[in-house]
Scaffold this motif. Structure first.
Motif, mmCIF file in Angstrom:
data_model
loop_
_atom_site.group_PDB
_atom_site.id
_atom_site.type_symbol
_atom_site.label_atom_id
_atom_site.label_comp_id
_atom_site.label_asym_id
_atom_site.label_seq_id
_atom_site.Cartn_x
_atom_site.Cartn_y
_atom_site.Cartn_z
ATOM 1 N N ASP A 280 0.755 -1.203 -0.038
ATOM 2 C CA ASP A 280 -0.023 0.048 0.085
ATOM 3 C C ASP A 280 1.013 1.122 0.150
ATOM 4 O OD1 ASP A 280 -1.768 2.030 0.301
ATOM 5 O OD2 ASP A 280 -2.392 1.485 2.281
ATOM 6 N N THR A 281 1.026 1.946 -1.034
ATOM 7 C CA THR A 281 1.810 3.174 -1.451
ATOM 8 C C THR A 281 1.214 4.311 -1.459
ATOM 9 O OG1 THR A 281 2.113 2.520 -3.793
ATOM 10 C CG2 THR A 281 3.778 1.713 -2.338
ATOM 11 N N THR A 282 -0.024 4.399 -1.036
ATOM 12 C CA THR A 282 -0.803 5.660 -1.218
ATOM 13 C C THR A 282 -0.142 6.681 -0.356
ATOM 14 O OG1 THR A 282 -2.326 5.138 0.409
ATOM 15 C CG2 THR A 282 -2.952 4.494 -1.820
ATOM 16 N N TYR A 283 0.427 6.379 0.613
ATOM 17 C CA TYR A 283 1.218 7.474 1.445
ATOM 18 C C TYR A 283 2.090 8.143 0.902
ATOM 19 C CZ TYR A 283 4.920 3.992 1.751
ATOM 20 O OH TYR A 283 6.004 3.217 1.321
ATOM 21 N N ALA A 285 1.701 10.030 -1.805
ATOM 22 C CA ALA A 285 1.144 11.039 -2.265
ATOM 23 C C ALA A 285 1.283 12.408 -1.098
ATOM 24 C CB ALA A 285 -0.213 10.907 -2.658
ATOM 25 N N GLN A 286 1.706 12.193 0.002
ATOM 26 C CA GLN A 286 1.540 12.977 0.983
ATOM 27 C C GLN A 286 2.886 14.032 0.859
ATOM 28 O OE1 GLN A 286 1.425 11.398 4.830
ATOM 29 N NE2 GLN A 286 0.199 9.849 4.431
ATOM 30 N N ASP A 293 4.727 9.151 -6.375
ATOM 31 C CA ASP A 293 3.905 7.857 -6.590
ATOM 32 C C ASP A 293 4.887 6.648 -6.687
ATOM 33 O OD1 ASP A 293 4.696 7.535 -9.171
ATOM 34 O OD2 ASP A 293 3.075 8.828 -9.886
ATOM 35 N N ILE A 294 4.416 5.391 -6.758
ATOM 36 C CA ILE A 294 5.172 4.216 -6.658
ATOM 37 C C ILE A 294 6.072 4.130 -7.826
ATOM 38 C CG2 ILE A 294 3.313 2.829 -7.446
ATOM 39 C CD1 ILE A 294 6.360 2.034 -4.834
#
Length: 484
Positions: A280-283, A285-286, A293-294
């Motif tokens: 889960d690499t949505t973080y 975007a912070q 992004d990944i």
């Protein structure tokens, strides 16, 4: 047009003074600031602190782990005796009658596994000298054999290579080290086939003239000689790598020696194919993680994980042989600092040049080719800058830092695969960079105790002409069939 001429003169001056042995840490900022001053295109202090240093820092932030881990891995492969074990096994399999192919493949296996070409050259040269002497092959063909195996297809073409020349395009195109594997393999086969054809042809011609190995002093030169020859460029600062530190224990078996090399490629592939999709690499975007992004980081992450795994494996397999483990780690780590600083300085130099009003004329000319075919335009830009700087990674970095986003837009507008763009960029960086002022060329000739007159012609054919043919083939294939 005068300002454009000044920019080209600045590039030529950088090439000349680098060839004379002046460090890029002084040259790159000095010539960048001088160019800004002479053209009047930028405030001098702001050009240095806000453009040069910020871009230099960004490059170090992005790629320092690869330089650090690659240097440590190469030093451990050398000190554990693994590099020598691999070389001896390959030579035993092929036999002395295939001395040229044996040397090329030894270098290829080691560099594809992540060992610096400088470490490989030091490790393989004594073996190559013995093989060539026994087979009565002219010694002048050793540098070209080392070059073909060390800084041609394994550096820029083979998919999965952890070489920095294969890593730099990844964040720009959102690709991985395995970008366009089919194109890469085809390019590698062309380079290898052409290089071997040329070297065997030269061997046969020498034999028909009665030319043999010749009388030579085959001792490996001391590091102080190498420093005088200016052999500090992409890869390693050899002043940081003591030559007399191999293990005193028996070398590892071939399976134990080759295992870390295989691990680099295998872990890299497994991480990309299975680990990244499960994360889960949505973080990312912070803002605190760079608002990215990944796709922008997965390639670098994969090589970092692969090199760490390979380092742990080589230590575990060679614990009793690495009696100076701390020293090996320290020497490898220290040796990584100057190369990345030098390459990053070229990036800073390119950023300053790109910020000058005169560069718009140059970029417009290059991008005009992109209207016809971005692959051709990109290849020309990378080739030109790599030739001038004498550095594959430096020339590529300048091209991508200055024009990378524009090439991405052109590729997307013309429906050209970004994986193909990655592979063309990487291959293009490893062609005209191998001109006489290239650091790897100077180092290899110094190790072999030969000069440009004796051996450079064959290096040119094996490490420039072959890769140029492969580059043209890849551009044609990618234009017709896309990235594959």
């Amino acid at each position: 047009m005068i300002d454009v001429l000044i920019v080209f003169l600045a590039l030529v001056l950088l090439m000349y003074l680098a060839y004379r042995g002046i460090t890029l840490l002084i040259l790159a900022p000095g010539i960048a600031v001088l160019t800004a001053l002479v053209t009047g295109g930028l405030p001098v202090l702001a050009a240095y602190t806000q453009i040069f240093m910020s871009n230099m820092g960004d490059f170090i932030i992005a790629f320092f782990p690869l330089f650090l881990l690659g240097a440590i891995f190469g030093k451990l492969m050398d000190d554990s005796g693994s590099a020598t074990a691999i070389a001896n096994t390959v030579i035993r399999w092929l036999g002395p009658e295939q001395a040229i192919l044996a040397v090329v493949l030894c270098c290829a296996v080691l560099t594809y596994g992540g060992v610096s070409l400088f470490v490989v050259a030091f490790a393989i040269y004594p073996i190559a000298a013995s093989l060539f002497r026994d087979a009565d092959i002219p010694k002048r063909l050793i540098p070209a054999s080392l070059a073909l195996g060390s800084f041609s297809f394994t550096m820029s073409a083979l998919p999965g290579s952890p070489a920095i020349q294969n890593a730099i395009p990844m964040p720009f195109f959102g690709t991985t080290a395995f970008a366009a594997p089919g194109l890469g393999i085809i390019a590698a086969l062309i380079m290898l086939a052409f290089g071997m054809w040329w070297l065997n042809r030269q061997r046969a011609r020498a034999g028909s003239r009665g030319e043999g190995y010749g009388e030579h002093d085959d001792a490996v030169p001391e590091s102080d000689l190498m420093m005088r020859e200016g052999a500090v460029r992409d890869g390693y600062d050899i002043r940081e790598l003591p030559l007399g530190t191999p293990t005193e224990a028996a070398p590892p078996s071939f399976p134990a020696a080759i295992a870390p090399v295989v691990a680099v490629v295998l872990v890299n592939l497994l991480f990309i194919q299975f680990v990244v999709p499960a994360m889960d690499t949505t973080y990312l975007a912070q803002p605190k993680f760079g608002a990215t992004d990944i796709d922008a980081v997965r390639g670098v992450w994969a090589i970092i994980v692969a090199l760490v795994a390979a380092i742990l494996l080589i230590v575990g397999l060679n614990w009793s042989r690495l009696t100076r483990l701390q020293a090996s780690l320290d020497e490898g780590a220290n040796a990584s600092v100057l190369p990345i600083a030098a390459t990053a300085s070229l990036v800073g130099f390119g950023a300053v040049i790109a910020a000058l009003p005169a560069f718009e004329i140059i970029s417009d000319a290059l991008l005009a080719l992109g209207d016809l075919n971005p692959l051709v335009s990109l290849a020309v830009a990378v080739n030109l800058l790599s030739a001038i700087t004498g550095s594959a990674s430096g020339g590529m970095s300048i091209a991508l830092e200055t024009l990378g986003p524009t090439y991405v837009q052109l590729a997307e507008a013309q429906n050209i695969s970004l994986e193909a763009m990655h592979r063309v960029t990487s291959i293009a960086s490893g062609t005209l960079d191998v001109l006489p002022h290239n650091g790897a060329v100077i180092t290899v000739l110094s190790i072999c105790k030969l000069d440009h007159r004796q051996a450079y012609g064959d290096i040119f054919m094996a490490a420039i002409v072959g890769p140029l043919i492969a580059l043209i083939a890849v551009i044609l294939l990618a234009s017709l069939f896309g990235g594959f």
